[in-house]
Design a protein around this motif. Structure first.
Motif, mmCIF file in Angstrom:
data_model
loop_
_atom_site.group_PDB
_atom_site.id
_atom_site.type_symbol
_atom_site.label_atom_id
_atom_site.label_comp_id
_atom_site.label_asym_id
_atom_site.label_seq_id
_atom_site.Cartn_x
_atom_site.Cartn_y
_atom_site.Cartn_z
ATOM 1 N N TYR A 1 -9.138 -3.949 -0.331
ATOM 2 C CA TYR A 1 -9.414 -2.774 0.490
ATOM 3 C C TYR A 1 -8.706 -1.533 -0.052
ATOM 4 N N ALA A 2 -7.484 -1.703 -0.510
ATOM 5 C CA ALA A 2 -6.715 -0.543 -0.944
ATOM 6 C C ALA A 2 -7.229 0.018 -2.259
ATOM 7 N N LEU B 1 0.982 4.201 -2.594
ATOM 8 C CA LEU B 1 0.473 5.433 -2.041
ATOM 9 C C LEU B 1 1.410 6.600 -2.215
ATOM 10 N N ARG C 1 -20.780 5.954 -5.631
ATOM 11 C CA ARG C 1 -19.558 6.091 -4.841
ATOM 12 C C ARG C 1 -18.677 7.231 -5.350
ATOM 13 N N ARG D 1 -10.524 -3.280 14.349
ATOM 14 C CA ARG D 1 -11.544 -3.616 13.359
ATOM 15 C C ARG D 1 -11.328 -5.016 12.776
ATOM 16 N N VAL E 1 -3.170 -11.067 1.262
ATOM 17 C CA VAL E 1 -2.690 -10.011 0.358
ATOM 18 C C VAL E 1 -3.778 -9.613 -0.637
ATOM 19 N N ASN F 1 -18.638 -0.673 9.054
ATOM 20 C CA ASN F 1 -17.253 -0.303 9.317
ATOM 21 C C ASN F 1 -16.830 0.833 8.423
ATOM 22 N N MET G 1 -7.389 2.854 2.293
ATOM 23 C CA MET G 1 -5.944 2.674 2.385
ATOM 24 C C MET G 1 -5.470 2.435 3.815
ATOM 25 N N ALA H 1 -6.184 -1.059 4.857
ATOM 26 C CA ALA H 1 -5.340 -1.946 4.060
ATOM 27 C C ALA H 1 -3.909 -1.938 4.598
ATOM 28 N N ALA H 2 -3.418 -0.756 4.934
ATOM 29 C CA ALA H 2 -2.065 -0.660 5.472
ATOM 30 C C ALA H 2 -1.970 -1.382 6.812
ATOM 31 N N LEU I 1 0.060 5.245 7.807
ATOM 32 C CA LEU I 1 -1.272 5.015 7.247
ATOM 33 C C LEU I 1 -2.086 4.069 8.111
ATOM 34 N N ASN J 1 -22.146 -5.729 8.118
ATOM 35 C CA ASN J 1 -21.003 -5.550 9.000
ATOM 36 C C ASN J 1 -19.908 -4.740 8.284
ATOM 37 N N GLN K 1 -10.332 4.393 -10.468
ATOM 38 C CA GLN K 1 -10.246 5.012 -9.144
ATOM 39 C C GLN K 1 -8.805 5.402 -8.825
ATOM 40 N N ILE L 1 -5.954 -7.268 1.138
ATOM 41 C CA ILE L 1 -5.303 -5.956 1.231
ATOM 42 C C ILE L 1 -5.505 -5.193 -0.078
ATOM 43 N N ASN M 1 -13.235 -8.015 14.100
ATOM 44 C CA ASN M 1 -14.635 -8.186 13.713
ATOM 45 C C ASN M 1 -14.812 -8.348 12.215
ATOM 46 N N ASP M 2 -13.729 -8.341 11.499
ATOM 47 C CA ASP M 2 -13.827 -8.420 10.049
ATOM 48 C C ASP M 2 -13.804 -9.887 9.620
ATOM 49 N N GLU M 3 -14.997 -10.351 9.318
ATOM 50 C CA GLU M 3 -15.165 -11.754 8.916
ATOM 51 C C GLU M 3 -14.226 -12.164 7.795
ATOM 52 N N ARG M 4 -14.137 -11.288 6.811
ATOM 53 C CA ARG M 4 -13.358 -11.654 5.632
ATOM 54 C C ARG M 4 -11.868 -11.706 5.966
ATOM 55 N N THR N 1 0.821 -1.201 0.000
ATOM 56 C CA THR N 1 0.000 0.000 0.000
ATOM 57 C C THR N 1 0.852 1.247 0.000
ATOM 58 N N ASN O 1 -11.976 -0.713 -2.526
ATOM 59 C CA ASN O 1 -12.837 -0.086 -1.528
ATOM 60 C C ASN O 1 -12.330 1.270 -1.053
ATOM 61 N N ASN O 2 -11.153 1.678 -1.539
ATOM 62 C CA ASN O 2 -10.615 2.986 -1.185
ATOM 63 C C ASN O 2 -10.457 3.154 0.330
#
Lengths: 425, 299
Positions: free
Chosen positions: B261-262, A18, A116, B65, B255, A425, B268, B271-272, B42, A421, A95, B258, B68-71, A14, B265-266
């Motif tokens: 999410y990065a 970044l 979004r 977090r 990975v 978040n 960062m 993800a970091a 980050l 869930n 994006q 990661i 609680n993050d199932e994934r 990342t 889903n924006n």
């Protein structure tokens, strides 16, 4: 696997990207100022380049788009359109480019993903550019609605696609069925007759994008307040027949079940006698499976109600564009009557303007008819900012229920819980 | 104290030294240390890069977090399962391949080249080829049904998808360690084998009591590199699932999560944080492995 050097970077994946993104973003701000100054004066006849980003699903599509753009460049000789296509993971790439300040001036934006980007504030609202002459009321209301948010318009639908039922005429003849199904019950009965050892009566694509209208056909709602609502008994009731068709009656399968890439592949290779697919199939069948004798009818009615899905993609403008005026001129032309007529004459996508839909004549009317009809009652594949999350969780769990690994109810409970869930978040 | 006082010439020498090192130092700071520090920064922020760029310091929120993050838990479970199977299998396979190639067969140079080829293939190409072979009507199922074994939907069945990736990766990575084992095998003096023979050791006994113990440092290297490599599984599962980690999250790795999410889903910051957590997990796994094999560290 043994790319240690690469994976060393990956462990800080990342941050590497970044830093790059932030650096380029900063760098660009500087450049913009300079460029803006240089371009600002010469709006008259000086050559301006407008960049356009999209995807491309076939060479034919590319050809028609190029033709449309050529027509535009002829009308606006001082504007030069630079088109590039993103082959895969369009939204991720777009994006990232937007973050890095590298995105094109105009780009394709799927209605499903639009909220979004609108929320993020990276798009240019188009209301102030639209003239009387452009006739914005001509667009099909549900399609343009997908790009309206906070009373502003963030994109103009370039076209639309709908779903209809494809059926294999030869298989129907073999089985002694003389007319395609009109209701879901008829369809299931026929699928049973049509299923033979290596071939299924009905092909099912298990995406929410395809099943949304079915899921809501019993009066349930898939999303409520931007959250997943899969456990609504009406939603489960509506989806249960699809799962049963595979696991109890054994008359349906997904493309993956038979090793096909997608629905078109499954239908073309005659491993399904019926499948609900979009108008993009027509060109595909002509190219890849010209010998398959098929017909198209509207999607069978569920509880006497007609239903189908509509997909739409807009041309939207980058809020950070340096040539907004020219970018608008491009959008105006592409979504205007003239441009849309050239573009949709391909038949790959249907016009999103009523006037164009009426004036356009397809060579093979009977095949296009069900899709055009469908547009009037279709559910548009668009909701709110969280639809992508809701969609991916549905797909994951529904697929496993469809494979018979768990009960549909359990799967939907799980999907709803995980999705909401993730949203919280 | 006197030690720290440098004369003028010493200072100049030191200065020269750093001057010569500066290109390397600069590169390391910009491309390695900088990004690592930035990733750490980050991980403690809620980051938005799209539209209005904002960093909001949130302490350990990103880390709490995860619980609680199932994934994230699924991804960790999948990855651990993958590491647990792939590392031992590929290491043993590499050892067996290397010893058989060291036994003095005819044409063994050719076999070395042939066995090494999979490692040279780009992983993307490899995945394409395997996905084609894994099709329900593909080569592997045809072979299996040909000899009367059950067939599988290798790519789309959630219960076998990850195993399909394991098979593919073991096949591709074992030869790499095989080459390292081969080099080590040639270093074992013949006199040891001769001595064992004089003591009446059989072939199997020689392998267990001479070869394996003498290869221990190399085994440690292979296991550690294997752990690091397998924990970072990304490209194969990305291509296998088209980026989704499906079917039913069965090929979701840490990975890949990661990445999602990065870039999709924006998020960062989160993800970091996941990347930092993964680095810590790998570090721990490596330290445990080193503790277990604390003698003879050659890496």
């Amino acid at each position: 696997m043994m790319k240690r050097a690469m994976w060393l970077k990956a462990s800080v994946l990342t941050s590497v990207f970044l830093t790059g993104a932030v650096l380029t973003a900063c760098g660009d701000d500087g450049n913009n100022a300079v460029d803006g100054g240089a371009n600002g004066e010469g709006n008259g006849e000086e050559e301006v380049t407008v960049r356009l980003t999209g995807w491309q699903s076939s060479p034919t599509e590319q050809r028609y788009l190029e033709e449309t753009i050529e027509a535009f460049e002829e009308e606006y000789p001082h504007i030069n359109v630079e088109m590039d296509t993103i082959a895969d993971q369009y939204m991720d790439v777009l994006q990232t480019r937007l973050i890095g300040g590298e995105a094109a001036d105009v780009f394709f934006l799927d209605a499903f993903e639009a909220p979004r980007l609108i929320e993020a504030g990276v798009l240019e609202p188009l209301d102030d550019y639209i003239t009387e002459e452009f006739d914005v009321d001509d667009f099909e209301e549900p399609l343009i609605e997908a790009f309206r948010r906070d009373d502003q318009l963030w994109g103009l639908p370039k076209d639309t696609s709908t779903l209809a039922l494809f059926y294999n005429k030869d298989h129907f003849e073999e089985a002694g069925i003389d007319a395609p199904p009109e209701t879901w019950e008829e369809m299931e009965e026929m699928a049973e007759t049509l299923t033979v050892d290596n071939r299924y009566g009905f092909g099912v694509v298990t995406d929410l994008a395809r099943l949304y209208f079915i899921a809501e056909s019993h009066g349930g709602e898939v999303t409520v307040d931007n959250q997943a609502n899969f456990t609504d008994p009406n939603v489960i009731d509506a989806l249960q027949p699809i799962v049963d068709m595979r696991n109890e009656k054994e008359i349906a399968a997904s493309p993956a079940d038979v090793g096909a890439e997608w629905g078109g592949d499954m239908f073309g290779t005659e491993r399904a006698s019926m499948i609900i697919e979009g108008n993009w199939m027509i060109e595909f069948m002509e190219d890849a499976f010209p010998d398959v004798n098929y017909g198209v009818v509207e999607v069978p009615t569920i509880n006497d109600n007609k239903g189908t899905m509509a997909y739409t993609v807009s041309y939207s403008m980058n809020g950070a564009s340096e040539q907004k005026e020219e970018a608008w001129q491009l959008i105006e032309f592409l979504t205007g009557k003239e441009g849309m007529e050239i573009w949709t004459s391909s038949g790959l996508a249907l016009p999103s303007r009523q006037s164009v839909a009426e004036s356009l004549e397809y060579t093979d009317e009977a095949i296009y008819e069900p899709f055009i009809e469908g547009a009037s009652y279709a559910t548009v594949w668009a909701d709110d900012t969280n639809l992508p999350i809701i969609n991916s969780n549905f797909e994951n769990q529904f697929a496993s229920a469809f494979l018979g690994d768990q009960e549909l109810e359990e799967a939907m409970e799980e999907a709803e819980r995980v999705a909401n869930n993730e949203i919280d978040n | 104290m006197a030690k720290w006082k440098l004369s003028k010439s010493q200072l100049r020498e030191t200065g020269q030294g750093y001057l010569f090192m500066s290109p390397a130092i600069l590169t390391i700071v910009v491309f390695l240390i900088g990004p690592i520090l930035f990733a750490l920064f980050l991980a403690f922020n809620r980051v938005n890069l799209l539209g209005d760029v904002s960093f909001e310091f949130v302490w350990f929120d990103n880390f709490t977090r995860m619980a609680n993050d199932e994934r994230a838990l699924i991804a960790l479970k999948n990855t651990a399962f993958y590491v647990g199977i792939v590392v031992p299998v590929q290491t043993i396979l590499a050892l067996v391949l290397a010893s058989s190639l060291n036994a003095g067969m005819k044409g063994e140079k050719w076999f070395r080249v042939i066995y090494f080829l999979p490692t040279l293939t780009s992983s993307a190409v490899l995945v394409m080829i395997f996905m084609w072979m894994y099709r329900p009507d593909g080569l592997i199922n045809t072979l299996l049904s040909g000899v009367g074994l059950p067939t599988y939907n290798w790519v789309n069945d959630p219960s076998v998808a990850l195993i399909s990736i394991m098979i593919m990766n073991i096949w591709a990575t074992a030869p790499f360690f095989m080459v390292i084992y081969l080099a080590a095998l040639q270093d074992i003096p013949d006199s040891l084998y001769e001595a064992a023979e004089l003591d009446g050791a059989s072939g199997v006994q020689k392998f267990w009591h001479v070869t394996v113990p003498l290869l221990r440092p190399v085994t440690a290297f292979a296991v550690i590199m294997g752990i690091i490599g397998t924990f970072q599984l990304f490209d194969q599962s990305y291509m296998f699932s088209g980026g989704s980690g499906g079917p039913n999250n069965s090929t979701l790795t840490v990975v890949l999560l990661i990445y999602q999410y990065a870039f999709s889903n924006n998020q960062m910051g989160y993800a970091a944080a996941l990347a930092v957590a993964l680095a810590l997990i790998i570090l721990t796994a490596t330290l445990i492995q080193r503790k277990l094999q604390k003698d003879e560290q050659v890496y």
